[in-house]
Write a protein that holds these residues in place. Structure first.
Motif, PDB file in Angstrom:
ATOM      1  N   CYS A  48      -0.928   4.603  -5.826  1.00  0.00           N
ATOM      2  CA  CYS A  48      -1.846   5.000  -4.657  1.00  0.00           C
ATOM      3  C   CYS A  48      -2.099   6.429  -5.043  1.00  0.00           C
ATOM      4  O   CYS A  48      -3.457   6.714  -4.838  1.00  0.00           O
ATOM      5  CB  CYS A  48      -1.148   4.824  -3.275  1.00  0.00           C
ATOM      6  SG  CYS A  48      -1.115   3.324  -2.823  1.00  0.00           S
ATOM      7  N   ALA A  49      -1.386   7.254  -5.399  1.00  0.00           N
ATOM      8  CA  ALA A  49      -1.425   8.744  -5.695  1.00  0.00           C
ATOM      9  C   ALA A  49      -2.541   8.940  -6.705  1.00  0.00           C
ATOM     10  O   ALA A  49      -3.193  10.134  -6.682  1.00  0.00           O
ATOM     11  CB  ALA A  49      -0.437   9.479  -5.931  1.00  0.00           C
TER      12      ALA A  49
ATOM     13  N   LEU B  71      -5.959   2.447  -5.718  1.00  0.00           N
ATOM     14  CA  LEU B  71      -5.929   1.734  -4.613  1.00  0.00           C
ATOM     15  C   LEU B  71      -6.961   1.691  -3.508  1.00  0.00           C
ATOM     16  O   LEU B  71      -7.348   2.738  -3.322  1.00  0.00           O
ATOM     17  CB  LEU B  71      -4.563   1.557  -3.809  1.00  0.00           C
ATOM     18  CG  LEU B  71      -4.546   0.284  -2.709  1.00  0.00           C
ATOM     19  CD1 LEU B  71      -3.581  -0.710  -3.378  1.00  0.00           C
ATOM     20  CD2 LEU B  71      -3.522   0.919  -1.429  1.00  0.00           C
TER      21      LEU B  71
ATOM     22  N   GLY C 180      -5.097   7.022  -7.198  1.00  0.00           N
ATOM     23  CA  GLY C 180      -6.545   6.685  -6.599  1.00  0.00           C
ATOM     24  C   GLY C 180      -6.792   5.055  -6.967  1.00  0.00           C
ATOM     25  O   GLY C 180      -7.965   4.991  -7.125  1.00  0.00           O
TER      26      GLY C 180
ATOM     27  N   ALA D  79       0.973  -1.161   0.016  1.00  0.00           N
ATOM     28  CA  ALA D  79       0.007   0.034   0.018  1.00  0.00           C
ATOM     29  C   ALA D  79       0.906   0.979  -0.056  1.00  0.00           C
ATOM     30  O   ALA D  79       0.171   2.329  -0.259  1.00  0.00           O
ATOM     31  CB  ALA D  79      -0.868  -0.014   1.178  1.00  0.00           C
TER      32      ALA D  79
ATOM     33  N   CYS E  10      -2.377  17.055   4.129  1.00  0.00           N
ATOM     34  CA  CYS E  10      -3.660  16.678   3.883  1.00  0.00           C
ATOM     35  C   CYS E  10      -4.413  15.665   5.132  1.00  0.00           C
ATOM     36  O   CYS E  10      -5.479  15.924   5.332  1.00  0.00           O
ATOM     37  CB  CYS E  10      -3.464  15.509   2.812  1.00  0.00           C
ATOM     38  SG  CYS E  10      -4.946  15.469   1.548  1.00  0.00           S
TER      39      CYS E  10
ATOM     40  N   LEU F  79       2.426   2.521   2.378  1.00  0.00           N
ATOM     41  CA  LEU F  79       2.312   3.092   3.743  1.00  0.00           C
ATOM     42  C   LEU F  79       3.734   2.873   4.518  1.00  0.00           C
ATOM     43  O   LEU F  79       4.014   3.503   5.489  1.00  0.00           O
ATOM     44  CB  LEU F  79       1.251   2.297   4.435  1.00  0.00           C
ATOM     45  CG  LEU F  79      -0.116   2.660   4.247  1.00  0.00           C
ATOM     46  CD1 LEU F  79      -1.147   1.763   5.019  1.00  0.00           C
ATOM     47  CD2 LEU F  79      -0.525   4.077   4.446  1.00  0.00           C
TER      48      LEU F  79
ATOM     49  N   VAL G  27      -9.468  13.815  -0.806  1.00  0.00           N
ATOM     50  CA  VAL G  27      -8.044  13.553  -0.674  1.00  0.00           C
ATOM     51  C   VAL G  27      -7.082  13.552  -2.206  1.00  0.00           C
ATOM     52  O   VAL G  27      -6.283  14.202  -2.341  1.00  0.00           O
ATOM     53  CB  VAL G  27      -7.451  12.384   0.139  1.00  0.00           C
ATOM     54  CG1 VAL G  27      -6.104  12.286   0.062  1.00  0.00           C
ATOM     55  CG2 VAL G  27      -8.165  12.470   1.443  1.00  0.00           C
ATOM     56  N   LEU G  28      -7.929  12.829  -3.025  1.00  0.00           N
ATOM     57  CA  LEU G  28      -7.157  13.114  -4.532  1.00  0.00           C
ATOM     58  C   LEU G  28      -7.727  14.409  -5.182  1.00  0.00           C
ATOM     59  O   LEU G  28      -7.033  14.721  -6.270  1.00  0.00           O
ATOM     60  CB  LEU G  28      -7.762  11.921  -5.318  1.00  0.00           C
ATOM     61  CG  LEU G  28      -7.415  10.459  -4.857  1.00  0.00           C
ATOM     62  CD1 LEU G  28      -8.294   9.274  -5.646  1.00  0.00           C
ATOM     63  CD2 LEU G  28      -6.038  10.312  -5.362  1.00  0.00           C
TER      64      LEU G  28
ATOM     65  N   VAL H 285      -6.127   8.371   4.420  1.00  0.00           N
ATOM     66  CA  VAL H 285      -5.801   9.516   3.558  1.00  0.00           C
ATOM     67  C   VAL H 285      -4.465   9.290   2.745  1.00  0.00           C
ATOM     68  O   VAL H 285      -4.375   9.492   1.721  1.00  0.00           O
ATOM     69  CB  VAL H 285      -5.470  10.780   4.545  1.00  0.00           C
ATOM     70  CG1 VAL H 285      -5.098  11.606   3.695  1.00  0.00           C
ATOM     71  CG2 VAL H 285      -7.018  10.839   5.357  1.00  0.00           C
ATOM     72  N   ARG H 286      -3.349   8.529   3.541  1.00  0.00           N
ATOM     73  CA  ARG H 286      -2.204   8.464   2.910  1.00  0.00           C
ATOM     74  C   ARG H 286      -1.954   7.494   1.602  1.00  0.00           C
ATOM     75  O   ARG H 286      -1.478   7.672   0.696  1.00  0.00           O
ATOM     76  CB  ARG H 286      -1.034   7.905   3.851  1.00  0.00           C
ATOM     77  CG  ARG H 286      -0.732   8.944   5.080  1.00  0.00           C
ATOM     78  CD  ARG H 286       0.217   8.329   5.995  1.00  0.00           C
ATOM     79  NE  ARG H 286       1.274   7.643   5.659  1.00  0.00           N
ATOM     80  CZ  ARG H 286       2.178   6.689   6.096  1.00  0.00           C
ATOM     81  NH1 ARG H 286       1.456   6.070   6.976  1.00  0.00           N
ATOM     82  NH2 ARG H 286       3.071   6.082   5.671  1.00  0.00           N
ATOM     83  N   VAL H 287      -3.235   6.582   1.779  1.00  0.00           N
ATOM     84  CA  VAL H 287      -3.422   5.378   0.758  1.00  0.00           C
ATOM     85  C   VAL H 287      -3.835   6.184  -0.564  1.00  0.00           C
ATOM     86  O   VAL H 287      -3.260   5.772  -1.795  1.00  0.00           O
ATOM     87  CB  VAL H 287      -4.278   4.430   1.035  1.00  0.00           C
ATOM     88  CG1 VAL H 287      -5.020   3.893  -0.211  1.00  0.00           C
ATOM     89  CG2 VAL H 287      -3.585   3.254   1.938  1.00  0.00           C
ATOM     90  N   TYR H 288      -4.541   7.350  -0.445  1.00  0.00           N
ATOM     91  CA  TYR H 288      -4.648   8.035  -1.708  1.00  0.00           C
ATOM     92  C   TYR H 288      -3.734   9.283  -2.049  1.00  0.00           C
ATOM     93  O   TYR H 288      -4.094  10.229  -2.403  1.00  0.00           O
ATOM     94  CB  TYR H 288      -6.029   8.746  -1.571  1.00  0.00           C
ATOM     95  CG  TYR H 288      -7.178   7.585  -1.430  1.00  0.00           C
ATOM     96  CD1 TYR H 288      -7.558   7.085  -2.649  1.00  0.00           C
ATOM     97  CD2 TYR H 288      -7.641   7.080  -0.059  1.00  0.00           C
ATOM     98  CE1 TYR H 288      -8.571   5.623  -2.487  1.00  0.00           C
ATOM     99  CE2 TYR H 288      -8.262   6.133  -0.176  1.00  0.00           C
ATOM    100  CZ  TYR H 288      -8.793   5.286  -1.241  1.00  0.00           C
ATOM    101  OH  TYR H 288      -9.642   4.291  -1.353  1.00  0.00           O
ATOM    102  N   GLY H 289      -2.578   8.990  -1.311  1.00  0.00           N
ATOM    103  CA  GLY H 289      -1.424  10.036  -1.656  1.00  0.00           C
ATOM    104  C   GLY H 289      -1.514  11.073  -0.840  1.00  0.00           C
ATOM    105  O   GLY H 289      -0.957  12.173  -1.073  1.00  0.00           O
TER     106      GLY H 289
END
Lengths: 284, 518
Positions: free
Chosen positions: A103-104, A108, A106, A82, B157, A84, A133-134, B148-152
């Motif tokens: 991930c950035a 995932l 979207g 992921a 943020c 993380l 968030v995206l 939140v981090r999973v979406y960058g």
């Protein structure tokens, strides 16, 4: 998606299994884990190896379950995929990209054991969080969000706050949230670990129903053998000290699998085999 | 609604009894006047009261806005850059432990007009709000930030979607405690300022007149303004959270809850610790220069060292300071211990008799925020102007916050642990001694850390206003004699004492609870 060669090869050996024709088509690798090592410095300054040279691949459209005793590093592996956490050694690639880049965009979706909902946001707004968030517009997605909420069986609870929902309902919200970006990879980290056995079975059936709609590549981390066998095309077995992969087992049952599978002798055979692998290869 | 009605009725009954007792002469008219007498005096002086209250409230409100603004910004900065938080920990603990009255005296000699009041209010407000906000920002669901981090999403943020909103209950709890603190700061900076209006000025002017009704009127007015500020944010917090009790703990916590994580290698940590220790001195040295203060008035650490160690009168100065310390510290220490013991006893009794907690907790929640200056005149009237008065002030300022913290600690005892004891027969005293008391031990230390600086401040205020001894008197006298070196030396000594007391509590706690999981 139905013509996906990877799925045909791995998931459905029952309809013609590994004929030379299908095997010749190179399956698309979605997740590549290559000699990954992850170590932590514990409180006393001791170095703990959570993952020791772990390598595996997940093919497009595959449903893979990762089982193992606690401390075997299965959740660590999921967090690396992921993006993380970063591996100490080795490489993780998702669709040939670094997990962070993947991930950035979207691509995932993730569900944890704890639904991790924001308590001040309604169901609708929790599901919309990834879009915000995206930096994507939420309004045009309203119909999509509504359909996801209905798909997980929460119609009528769109404006409820997480505090007003039961544990099972909250986990459904988390699943809808994971699907809101139409991800191409879904990671599930013991998603039903906090639910009771009866609710767990219901959720397993629903998860399969949801998964069958899109056949999205999925990795499920669990410590429940039955859950892994019921849901997965392939089960990866891990062991602890140090965390490593000891075996990969193909689960050949045809889909859709229904509740009767839970009492099928073949199902129990598979479960028993996995249980013996988990207990260090002893004969059961 | 019925609860509100019952509370109102209870207040009316208390007032009626008080009135009757005062009329019957039981209370001694010169000490505790009848409510009607206080009200009558208040009414005849209402024009003056309005001006005094307005002056203090204006300064307190300004300081409240500035101090909280800075506190919130600092909390956000600290969460984004933990190493800055680490470095400024010495400053944070100093701001927590420093007796506000000493900063007040320093500010009063350096500035005219409303500036000292606003500045001291802002300083008094900074700590509770900063800590409550920081804890709120930090203690989030780690899985929520993972989502939140999973979406960058980056740390900004996470701040936007998770932390800021999660910190809101903590922030409101902090503001609730900060509102009365702002008032206290504004009043303390009126002492010796020579300003015409303000509750502090009014109090100083009335102390010599032996007008009991007036002193009670001033004390009750200050309490009412403080309670109003407290109530506004208590209601806000209740709207946001629905629970009022559980959030007061964060705002009342001492700085120990700041650091629950480790940072960097051991060498780095040592450097950080040295930096944190040095920074308060750097600020002390640099701030007057940046603010362009007269170096005769604003003495820096080097001047103060010269004053106490090298100058001609250094021996006399040291002797004066030591004699003041030896008069203040025993009283403050004794008051601290007695107040803590009383709070512990009552909190334990509340476990055996829950109705006692229901009776004591609501007034304690309000009284813990009562400005201690408001208290002092009443205590002086009752106990006179000697050691008894000092002890009474110290015990009172220690008791209420300690009781609130301890009652919360006892109420957090895991019910399952109590059930285990209950399975072997219903023995409340046994379960209190075997389970509740050991479980609440961390809260005993939290309470001690929280109230130790308050005990010193209480003792100094009592000395300043009533007994004319010790550090409080030394501050007051040196301001009168324009002995700036002594003002700074006294301020420095009181800060050092407060920080040492704070660290000593921490040391005892580590010894007592070693091996426990935190």
């Amino acid at each position: 998606m139905g013509a996906d060669p990877g799925r045909a090869l791995i998931a459905s050996p029952s309809n013609g299994s590994s004929s030379p024709a299908t095997a010749a088509l190179a399956p698309t690798v979605d997740v590549l884990v290559d000699h990954v090592e992850k170590s932590f410095v514990a409180n006393g300054g001791k170095v703990v190896t959570a993952l020791d040279k772990v390598s595996t691949t997940i093919l497009r459209g595959e449903f893979v379950a990762l089982i193992g005793p606690s401390g075997c590093g299965k959740s660590t592996l999921l967090r690396l995929i992921a993006g993380l956490d970063e591996p100490t050694e080795g490489m993780v690639r998702v669709r040939s990209e670094s997990p962070k880049t993947f991930c950035a965009r979207g691509e995932l979706g993730i569900v944890f054991q704890d639904p991790a909902l924001l308590p001040w946001r309604s169901v609708r707004h929790n599901v919309a969080l990834p879009l915000e968030v995206l930096g994507r517009p939420v309004k045009p997605a309203a119909a999509h969000i509504q359909s996801l909420i209905e798909m997980v069986g929460l119609k009528g609870f769109e404006d409820a706050l997480p505090g007003q929902l039961s544990g099972g309902m909250r986990q459904r919200v988390a699943i809808a949230r994971a699907l809101v970006t139409n991800p191409s990879l879904i990671l599930l980290d013991e998603p039903f670990g906090a639910l009771d056995q009866i609710l767990r079975r219901t959720m397993n059936l629903e998860l399969q129903r949801i998964w069958l709609r899109e056949l999205t590549t999925t990795l499920l981390v669990t410590h429940a053998i039955e859950e892994a066998v019921f849901l997965a095309d392939r089960v990866i077995v891990m062991q602890a000290n140090p965390g490593r992969i000891v075996e990969e087992v193909i689960i050949p049952f045809p889909r859709p699998r229904d509740e009767s599978l839970f009492s099928d002798p073949k199902f129990h055979q598979r479960c028993d085999r996995l249980a013996s692998l988990l207990h260090g290869g002893e004969e059961h | 609604m019925t609860r509100l009605l019952r509370t109102a009725l209870a207040i009316l009954v208390v007032l009626a009894l008080w009135e009757a007792a005062a009329r019957a002469g039981v209370l001694g008219g010169r000490v505790v006047p009848a409510p009607s007498g206080i009200l009558f005096d208040w009414w005849t002086q209402r024009a003056d009261y309005a001006l005094h209250i307005a002056a203090t409230a204006k300064a307190a409100a300004l300081g409240f806005l500035i101090g909280n603004g800075v506190a919130i910004l600092c909390a956000v900065l600290f969460i984004l850059a933990p190493s800055i938080e680490r470095l400024s920990r010495g400053v944070t603990i100093t701001l927590f432990a420093v007796p506000a009255i000493t900063i007040g005296q320093v500010l009063v000699v350096a500035y005219d007009g409303i500036v000292p009041q606003v500045a001291l209010s802002a300083i008094c407000v900074y700590f509770p709000t900063m800590v409550a906000t920081l804890i709120g920002l930090r203690e989030i669901d780690p899985r929520a930030s993972d989502v939140v981090r999973v979406y960058g999403g980056d740390s900004l943020c996470i701040l936007r979607y998770v932390r800021l909103r999660a910190a809101l209950p903590g922030l409101l709890a902090g503001l609730k405690v900060a509102a009365p603190a702002a008032l206290l700061g504004a009043i303390l900076a009126e002492f010796g300022s020579g300003s015409r209006w303000g509750l502090g000025t009014f109090l100083l002017g009335s102390l010599g007149q032996a007008n009991a009704a007036r002193l009670w009127g001033i004390g009750l007015s200050a309490t009412a303004v403080a309670a109003l500020g407290y109530a506004i944010f208590a209601l806000g917090a209740r709207r946001v959270l629905g629970a009022t009790l559980s959030v007061t703990l964060a705002a009342n916590s001492a700085p120990d809850r700041l650091g629950s994580y480790r940072l960097g290698r051991p060498g780095q940590r040592v450097l950080m610790a040295i930096g944190a220790l040095a920074l308060p001195f750097v600020v002390w040295w640099a701030a007057p220069r940046i603010l362009g203060l007269n170096p005769i008035i604003a003495r820096d650490p080097i001047d103060t060292f010269h004053y106490l160690a090298l100058d001609n009168g250094a021996a006399t100065a040291r002797a004066a300071l030591l004699s003041a310390l030896s008069s203040t510290l025993p009283a403050a220490g004794l008051g601290l211990l007695l107040g803590l013991a009383a709070a512990f006893l009552l909190a334990s009794l509340s476990v055996l008799r829950p109705e006692l907690a229901r009776l004591l907790l609501p007034p304690s929640l309000v009284l813990q925020t009562m400005p201690l200056v408001a208290l002092t005149p009443m205590i002086v009237l009752i106990f006179g102007r000697d050691l008894a008065a000092m002890l009474a002030v110290t015990i009172t300022v220690v008791f209420f916050p300690a009781y609130v913290t301890l009652a919360q600690g006892f109420s957090l005892t895991p019910p399952a642990a109590l059930d285990v004891v209950r399975c072997y027969g219903d023995r409340p005293v046994k379960s209190l001694l075997l389970v509740s008391v050991p479980f609440s031990l961390p809260y005993v230390f939290a309470a001690a850390r929280l109230v130790a600086p308050r005990a010193l401040l209480g003792a100094m205020i009592a000395e300043f206003l009533a007994t004319g001894t010790g550090l409080g008197q030394l501050l007051n006298a040196s301001r009168g004699q324009l002995d700036y070196g002594m003002i700074w030396a006294t301020a420095f000594a009181s800060v050092v004492v407060a920080i040492l007391a704070y660290q000593a509590v921490g040391l005892v706690e580590r010894l007592a609870t070693s091996g426990r999981e935190s």
